[in-house]
Design an enzyme around this catalytic site. Sequence first.
Site, PDB file in Angstrom:
ATOM      1  N   ALA A 132      68.994  89.427 100.105  1.00 33.95           N
ATOM      2  CA  ALA A 132      68.303  90.373  99.461  1.00 33.95           C
ATOM      3  C   ALA A 132      66.723  90.179  99.542  1.00 33.95           C
ATOM      4  O   ALA A 132      66.245  89.220  99.991  1.00 33.95           O
ATOM      5  CB  ALA A 132      68.437  90.308  97.846  1.00 33.95           C
ATOM      6  N   VAL A 136      57.879  89.989  96.594  1.00 32.10           N
ATOM      7  CA  VAL A 136      57.299  88.818  96.988  1.00 32.10           C
ATOM      8  C   VAL A 136      57.876  87.900  97.709  1.00 32.10           C
ATOM      9  O   VAL A 136      57.344  87.078  98.356  1.00 32.10           O
ATOM     10  CB  VAL A 136      57.076  88.159  95.387  1.00 32.10           C
ATOM     11  CG1 VAL A 136      56.326  86.727  95.558  1.00 32.10           C
ATOM     12  CG2 VAL A 136      55.912  89.056  94.598  1.00 32.10           C
ATOM     13  N   ASP A 288      60.453  89.911  83.400  1.00 34.89           N
ATOM     14  CA  ASP A 288      60.444  90.577  84.768  1.00 34.89           C
ATOM     15  C   ASP A 288      62.094  91.287  84.685  1.00 34.89           C
ATOM     16  O   ASP A 288      62.572  90.992  85.684  1.00 34.89           O
ATOM     17  CB  ASP A 288      60.166  90.027  85.810  1.00 34.89           C
ATOM     18  CG  ASP A 288      59.848  90.687  87.144  1.00 34.89           C
ATOM     19  OD1 ASP A 288      59.628  91.980  86.897  1.00 34.89           O
ATOM     20  OD2 ASP A 288      59.820  90.090  88.292  1.00 34.89           O
TER      21      ASP A 288
END
Length: 535
Positions: A132, A136, A288
């Site tokens: 994936a 960042v 997040d």
Amino acid sequence: MKLLAVRRLLRIQRVVIRYRLDDLMFALPLPWWLKITRFAMPWRWLPRSRQELNRGARLRLALQDLGPIFIKFGQILSTRRDLLPEDIADELMLLQDRVPPFDPKQAMALIEQQLGAKISDVFSRFDVEPLASASVAQVHAARLKTGEEVVVKVIRPGLKSVIGQDLAWLFLLARQAERLSADARLLHPVDVVADYERTIYDELDLLREAANSSQLRRNFEDSDLLYVPQVYWDWCRPKVLVMERIYGVQVTDMAALADQRTDMKLLAERGVEIFFTQVFRDSFFHADMHPGNIFVSTVAPWSPRYIAIDCGIVGSLTPEDQDYLARNLFAFFKRDYRRVAQLHIDSGWVPAETKLNEFEAAIRTVCEPIFEKPLKDISFGQVLMRLFQTARRFNMEVQPQLVLLQKTLLNIEGLGRQLYPDLDLWSTAQPFLERWMRERVSPKSLFQNVQSQVEQLPHLANMTRDLLERMSQPHRKDPPPPWEQRRDRWGLRLVGGVLLVGGTVTAVSGIALDSVQAWPAWLMLGSGFYLVVRR
């Protein structure tokens, strides 16, 4: 402004022109004098080379080209499908974990540099193709020499300079907004950008993420609600993180969840419970929680369990903020607008001189139309926006420490409604909050508070003694003349009187509230009495 920041602004302008993002702005209901400005933009007269892309794809590609700060903005937007057109929401969903990866050779070189060893010496298998890729970092699957299946997360190279340039422009805009607009000053934009700066740079330190993951795993150890993968600390570095590989269904994969007959109502309710548990029980919450970081276990779909990854951004609240939020939520959903107004004044969010009746009436005017709907149809995002619009009239200030909490709550609400559209956020959260409020005044909690206060007594006593000695004998070797001694004596008595009054009020308030926080008040009373009666 640095030259690099100027170059960054020009790049942003080029991306806006390349993907014709000004079309999105001019599609809004703008005043006529703003709409005619499009004819003064030279690029709008040029041939369109990207007509085959819809508006959602153009927005996604533009955010993707602009880098991590803009990608994260798109990730936040993607969770609010109730606020976005479907075509834009579908495209922004791709930003959660399908950002184009960087060169795997660069990733492998960086991993070896950080670990100080060859990849073949650490891993028996290492997948070159990324599993994936996000804004960042990107992730590679691997197997340790000891046999554990793991994922290896590595930070993208060259991020700091780009982030620094974007932040420079954000700070410039925030300062200009504070200078030019009184409404903007209430938002504390500079403080908000500074808080985001700390957050984004913290996310570039994978050792911090590893520590956050370990803490969150410990908080939910043996829990049926949430599972957090194990961190392998021996192979963690500032730019490399090695942790247990998890197997689950991405929370937005509705087809896969339906195939395994997941209890969607229970899944949505457990998401809300996890959020409130992290905020109120632990004061340590995953901040997040976009869908790319949340999976659902394939074991026992009738009792679904969440799996959380990517703990680079976490938030926490002080006991005062926790208490304020809980009391506000209770008062708000009981339609006790006077209590809501009083809590805002008591917490210092609005000036103390605010007229309570006027503030209460303004809140009622905004909230009553909302509560005419069923609770399940009430959007917390809409409530927050309308409350802020009302409170601006009363000089309400936004608290930067709650920005992460508000963002996370909006993410949770958007995700919950996507999983189960009839989710009643309040009825799900109310039992937990009531239990938390009862536990705060339980004998066990009161005893723990007494114990913590008693532990502070020696320190408070030493501070009081040192303060009194400095006030009574500022110069031991050279005592002041008699007239100054008399003046100082009356000054000390005045201080003593203030301490007596303040200690009495604090003690009485603490006792009235059944709070053991009145202990320091007795020290204030003793100190004040000493200063008043001493010769």
